[in-house]
Motif scaffolding. Sequence first.
Motif, PDB file in Angstrom:
ATOM      1  N   LEU A  69      58.861  56.711  48.536  1.00  8.77           N
ATOM      2  CA  LEU A  69      59.614  55.459  48.667  1.00  8.77           C
ATOM      3  C   LEU A  69      60.703  55.603  49.720  1.00  8.77           C
ATOM      4  O   LEU A  69      61.169  56.709  49.991  1.00  8.77           O
ATOM      5  CB  LEU A  69      60.243  55.092  47.320  1.00  8.77           C
ATOM      6  CG  LEU A  69      59.258  54.842  46.185  1.00  8.77           C
ATOM      7  CD1 LEU A  69      60.001  54.649  44.871  1.00  8.77           C
ATOM      8  CD2 LEU A  69      58.393  53.642  46.488  1.00  8.77           C
ATOM      9  N   VAL A 125      61.451  53.204  38.723  1.00 11.12           N
ATOM     10  CA  VAL A 125      60.510  52.333  39.423  1.00 11.12           C
ATOM     11  C   VAL A 125      59.463  51.968  38.390  1.00 11.12           C
ATOM     12  O   VAL A 125      58.601  52.773  38.056  1.00 11.12           O
ATOM     13  CB  VAL A 125      59.858  53.039  40.637  1.00 11.12           C
ATOM     14  CG1 VAL A 125      58.873  52.105  41.328  1.00 11.12           C
ATOM     15  CG2 VAL A 125      60.920  53.511  41.611  1.00 11.12           C
ATOM     16  N   LEU A 136      63.046  49.044  42.574  1.00  5.67           N
ATOM     17  CA  LEU A 136      63.772  50.259  42.212  1.00  5.67           C
ATOM     18  C   LEU A 136      65.062  49.847  41.528  1.00  5.67           C
ATOM     19  O   LEU A 136      65.807  49.019  42.055  1.00  5.67           O
ATOM     20  CB  LEU A 136      64.093  51.089  43.463  1.00  5.67           C
ATOM     21  CG  LEU A 136      65.099  52.223  43.278  1.00  5.67           C
ATOM     22  CD1 LEU A 136      64.540  53.309  42.366  1.00  5.67           C
ATOM     23  CD2 LEU A 136      65.494  52.810  44.630  1.00  5.67           C
ATOM     24  N   LEU A 166      61.217  46.630  46.674  1.00  6.22           N
ATOM     25  CA  LEU A 166      60.530  47.555  47.566  1.00  6.22           C
ATOM     26  C   LEU A 166      59.475  46.868  48.425  1.00  6.22           C
ATOM     27  O   LEU A 166      59.063  47.384  49.439  1.00  6.22           O
ATOM     28  CB  LEU A 166      59.865  48.674  46.749  1.00  6.22           C
ATOM     29  CG  LEU A 166      60.850  49.523  45.933  1.00  6.22           C
ATOM     30  CD1 LEU A 166      60.093  50.486  45.041  1.00  6.22           C
ATOM     31  CD2 LEU A 166      61.807  50.258  46.855  1.00  6.22           C
TER      32      LEU A 166
END
Length: 141
Positions: A44, A77, A83, A139
Amino acid sequence: MNREITRPETATPVRQFAVQLSPTRRGARLARLLTTAHLGDWGLPTETAAHIVAELAANAAAHGRVPGRDFRLSLTVSDASRLRIELTDTRGDELPVPDTPGPYAESGRGLLIVEALADRWGVVEGPVPRKTVWAEIDLVP
């Protein structure tokens, strides 16, 4: 005869990381470094989350400090699109409030940075004597 073919649904795994850290500058720095390491391992993006954690951890060390009590960093997550960052300290009596510092002030901009970088953020009081400051980052654009 009617045959139904079913495929097992593959749920996105929940990724979680939590750690207790000392409410010091060293603990705040370690919170940022651990965030970068774990999000990198999860594939990520790390930059925005690292800035948010740095500000919230610095606030926990400076304003949420109680001798002998740690603060807790939690990263979650739950699906591939969000997140959630949480920092919990033991100063529930001092809730964070964004302030507009003067142009020459040397502090007071941390929550403004969190507000600018996070898609959502807030504070959850309790259980006494704790408070949790959280921020969420989407995200997927």
